[in-house]
Enzyme design. Structure first.
Site, short mmCIF file in Angstrom:
data_model
loop_
_atom_site.label_atom_id
_atom_site.label_comp_id
_atom_site.label_asym_id
_atom_site.label_seq_id
_atom_site.Cartn_x
_atom_site.Cartn_y
_atom_site.Cartn_z
N LEU A 98 -52.38 0.05 -31.83
CA LEU A 98 -50.96 -0.06 -32.16
C LEU A 98 -50.61 1.08 -33.10
O LEU A 98 -51.29 1.28 -34.11
CB LEU A 98 -50.66 -1.40 -32.86
CG LEU A 98 -50.19 -2.58 -32.02
CD1 LEU A 98 -49.86 -3.75 -32.92
CD2 LEU A 98 -48.98 -2.23 -31.16
N ASP A 99 -49.56 1.82 -32.78
CA ASP A 99 -49.13 2.91 -33.64
C ASP A 99 -48.67 2.38 -34.99
O ASP A 99 -48.28 1.22 -35.11
CB ASP A 99 -47.99 3.69 -32.98
CG ASP A 99 -48.47 4.56 -31.83
OD1 ASP A 99 -49.69 4.66 -31.64
OD2 ASP A 99 -47.62 5.12 -31.12
N PRO A 100 -48.67 3.23 -36.02
CA PRO A 100 -48.25 2.76 -37.35
C PRO A 100 -46.85 2.14 -37.38
O PRO A 100 -46.63 1.17 -38.11
CB PRO A 100 -48.30 4.04 -38.20
CG PRO A 100 -49.36 4.87 -37.54
CD PRO A 100 -49.22 4.60 -36.07
N LEU A 101 -45.90 2.66 -36.60
CA LEU A 101 -44.55 2.11 -36.68
C LEU A 101 -44.39 0.79 -35.93
O LEU A 101 -43.35 0.15 -36.00
CB LEU A 101 -43.52 3.12 -36.18
CG LEU A 101 -43.47 3.52 -34.71
CD1 LEU A 101 -42.72 2.48 -33.88
CD2 LEU A 101 -42.76 4.86 -34.56
N ALA A 102 -45.44 0.37 -35.20
CA ALA A 102 -45.40 -0.89 -34.46
C ALA A 102 -46.00 -2.01 -35.29
O ALA A 102 -46.90 -1.81 -36.10
CB ALA A 102 -46.16 -0.76 -33.15
#
Length: 372
Positions: A98-102
């Site tokens: 999961l990307d940091p902004l997710a």
């Protein structure tokens, strides 16, 4: 935001010889148990040991799944490191970046659960995401540089009419900033170096795509349930282009990964509080674990006798005999006395072990075997 491809399911040539060699499983009969060397057990999950002038943390065997409700701003690698520290676990890994902004579900495998990661990554994923119209960005999300703009905004009717084109098996070009390898290099590394990365379209499957909300002309909220390898960022990019505007992801939450849904997720602050209570003897971190076999919900279970279990633990095949022999074939997970024993292949009248489990150490509390 990516949905990483799975590593593949267990196959006929995937036998892990180290699993077989390292499992010291004696012949079992009656109420005997697998042989274990006597050892001291320290129940404080954050116990420290003095060695010379160094203070180090004890690492221990912890087996199971923790489905972290990952907060925005944390990388998946950081999340794994935090959980490994909280549990003092020897081994840990995640099942899908999961990307940091997710935010949302990040299944983290501890100990022997790492052997079941491919089965989770092969499962469906569900996302709720917000697309901001009018801008395309080089990363296809809010963190990137604006590369194109438009004053055009799509109507609700236009969005609804578009959705069937993005349902089913479609061809999708991955984002330039993705982990796909190009001549041995990650695409995002090449993109950051200023190189023009041309990625080939690939088939992906989107099972469901719905418009959930349209709070204003600039934003639309969607929910998508997808197969492995689907890029939600690319979905936002492509919808924006077809609608005559541009689009990028400005918010994303993962709500399902394989067998793990929102009811299984636990926020980081709750895990830390549980760790504090366990350190003071008021609880156990086992309460945060889901059993290793939770990842195998879609695989048939096969119970064997203790004598057959001993053979499988030594890496030996077991013949299927008699009229009560199972008729299933393919991958199964094997249990003995209700306890997970191995992943195996059934075929040609025998059970062949492929992954053998050694669940000595901290495992899920008994009540965690039945989830809400």
């Amino acid at each position: 935001m990516t949905m990483d491809p799975a590593h593949g399911t267990i196959g006929g040539n995937d036998t892990d010889q180290r699993d077989v060699q390292n499992n010291n499983f004696t012949e079992m009969g009656g109420n005997s148990q697998p042989h274990q060397e006597p050892r001291r057990v320290n129940n404080d999950p954050r116990a420290k040991q003095q060695k010379g002038n160094q203070v180090r943390r004890d690492r221990r065997d912890v087996h199971g799944w923790v489905v972290l409700d990952k907060p925005i701003g944390m990388t998946s690698t950081q999340a794994v490191a935090v959980l490994k520290r909280l549990f003092n676990a020897k081994r840990a890994g995640h099942a899908g970046t999961l990307d940091p902004l997710a935010s949302g579900g990040l299944p983290i495998a501890l100990g022997e659960a790492t052997k079941t990661v491919p089965f989770v990554m092969d499962g469906r994923k569900r996302y709720r995401f917000t697309v901001c119209w009018g801008e395309e960005r080089d990363t296809d999300d809010i963190e990137g540089r604006v590369t194109a703009t438009s004053e055009q905004r799509p109507s609700r009717e236009a969005i609804l009419a578009l959705l069937p084109r993005f349902t089913g098996v479609i061809e999708q070009i991955p984002p330039r900033y993705s982990a796909i390898k190009v001549q041995g290099e990650r695409a995002y590394d090449l993109a950051r170096d200023g190189e023009v990365v041309e990625l080939a379209p690939r088939p992906v499957e989107i099972h469901h795509l719905t418009l959930v909300d349209q709070p204003d002309n600039d934003r639309a909220v969607f929910e998508a349930e997808c197969g492995k390898g689907t890029y939600v960022r690319a979905l936002a990019r492509d919808m924006g282009r077809i609608l005559g505007t541009y689009g990028h992801i400005c918010a994303l939450r993962r709500t399902l990964v394989g067998p793990f849904g929102e009811n299984d997720m636990i926020p980081l602050d709750q895990l830390e509080a549980l760790c504090d209570r366990a350190a003071s003897g008021e609880g156990s971190l086992a309460d945060a674990l889901l059993p290793v076999e939770t990842a195998l919900d879609d695989i048939p279970a096969l119970a064997v006798t203790r004598a057959d279990a001993a053979r499988l633990h030594r890496g030996q095949a077991v013949l299927l005999r008699g009229r009560d022999a199972p008729t299933c074939s393919g991958t199964v997970y094997v249990t003995v006395a209700g306890r997970l024993l191995a992943l195996a292949e059934v075929g040609n009248g025998e059970i062949i072990p492929k992954r053998v489990f050694n669940l000595t150490g901290l495992t899920a509390s008994p009540g965690r075997n039945e989830r809400n």
